[in-house]
Design an enzyme around this catalytic site. Structure first.
Site, short mmCIF file in Angstrom:
data_model
loop_
_atom_site.label_atom_id
_atom_site.label_comp_id
_atom_site.label_asym_id
_atom_site.label_seq_id
_atom_site.Cartn_x
_atom_site.Cartn_y
_atom_site.Cartn_z
N LEU A 101 -12.74 88.88 18.39
CA LEU A 101 -12.00 89.34 19.55
C LEU A 101 -11.34 88.11 20.15
O LEU A 101 -11.93 87.03 20.17
CB LEU A 101 -12.93 89.99 20.58
CG LEU A 101 -13.53 91.36 20.24
CD1 LEU A 101 -14.47 91.80 21.35
CD2 LEU A 101 -12.44 92.40 20.06
N ASP A 102 -10.11 88.27 20.67
CA ASP A 102 -9.41 87.15 21.27
C ASP A 102 -10.22 86.53 22.39
O ASP A 102 -11.05 87.18 23.03
CB ASP A 102 -8.06 87.60 21.84
CG ASP A 102 -7.14 88.17 20.78
OD1 ASP A 102 -7.29 87.78 19.61
OD2 ASP A 102 -6.28 89.00 21.12
N TYR A 103 -9.91 85.27 22.69
CA TYR A 103 -10.56 84.52 23.77
C TYR A 103 -10.52 85.30 25.08
O TYR A 103 -11.51 85.37 25.81
CB TYR A 103 -9.84 83.17 23.91
CG TYR A 103 -10.39 82.25 24.96
CD1 TYR A 103 -11.62 81.59 24.78
CD2 TYR A 103 -9.68 82.00 26.14
CE1 TYR A 103 -12.11 80.73 25.75
CE2 TYR A 103 -10.17 81.14 27.10
CZ TYR A 103 -11.39 80.51 26.91
OH TYR A 103 -11.87 79.64 27.86
#
Length: 240
Positions: A101-103
């Site tokens: 999952l993105d930051y």
């Protein structure tokens, strides 16, 4: 007795296919001897080395984690940012995330030390549903939502059919909350899909992965998957 490549995959060194390549390339030793045969089976007492590194036969573990925003989906980060594995200090096994999952994205993330299981779930052919809740700038029209469902042409190709549902909107602020369900796993895909219709994402959370949800968890909390849940995920991936 288990196949050598399966033991290497379970230990988190590589996928089963990559483990097979390493065996054929002479990078694997069993009890001090180089092995280049794919059919070989090993027992719990055999000493296995991959490129000189001992393979510890760990018990497979499987976790469902509610990733907070501002945390990287990695084992560690060269920039010193907090990583998802920092939330599992008591776990001795070498776990790592299944996908990412993105930051700036929060939500449901699986972690395991079972390389074969992780690669099975991440394989592009496996159409496992992932449900996201996005707060976006703008109020998309029915046509724009329909375009998300039919597929958006991105720089890496057209997205597969999806489901989009308006949950709420704020005309005064010019924002809306959209539920988007996809089964692909491209880099920053959900954000790019909304950008393509002119509605950039302000906040994004993954609510569901297959039949798994965040029910009962707060950001930063985790629970172990049950044996039944692990089996269900395997069956779903293998049959998709």
């Amino acid at each position: 007795m288990e196949r050598l490549q399966k033991v290497i995959a379970h230990a988190g060194f590589a996928s089963r296919r990559k483990a097979e390549e390493m065996i054929l390339d002479g990078k694997v030793k069993v009890n001090g001897k180089v092995v280049k045969e794919l059919g070989i089976k090993v027992s719990a007492t055999d000493r296995i080395e991959v490129e000189g590194i001992p393979v510890e036969k760990e018990e497979p573990v499987y976790f469902l984690f509610y990733k907070p925003r501002g945390v990287i989906s990695s084992v560690q980060d060269e920039k010193g940012r907090k990583a998802v594995t920092d939330y599992f200090p008591e776990i001795k096994q070498r776990i790592y995330p299944v996908g990412r999952l993105d930051y700036d994205t929060s939500g449901l993330l699986l972690l395991t030390n079972d390389g074969e299981f992780a690669n099975l779930l991440m394989h592009p052919r496996n159409e496992i549903e992932k449900e996201y809740i996005a707060k976006i700038k703008g109020i998309p029209s029915k046509e724009q939502l329909r375009s998300l469902e039919k597929g958006i042409v991105l720089e890496d190709g057209k997205t597969a059919p999806a489901r989009a549902k308006m949950l709420s909107l704020d005309k005064r602020k010019g924002t809306s909350i959209i539920q988007l369900t996809i089964h692909e796993g491209r880099n920053r895909q959900v954000r790019r899909m909304f950008e393509a219709i002119g509605c950039p994402v302000m906040k994004l959370r993954r609510e569901r992965y297959a039949f798994l949800t965040l029910h009962g968890l707060k950001a930063g909390e985790a629970r172990e998957l049950t044996a039944h849940e692990v089996k269900q995920l395997r069956v779903m991936a293998e049959n998709s």
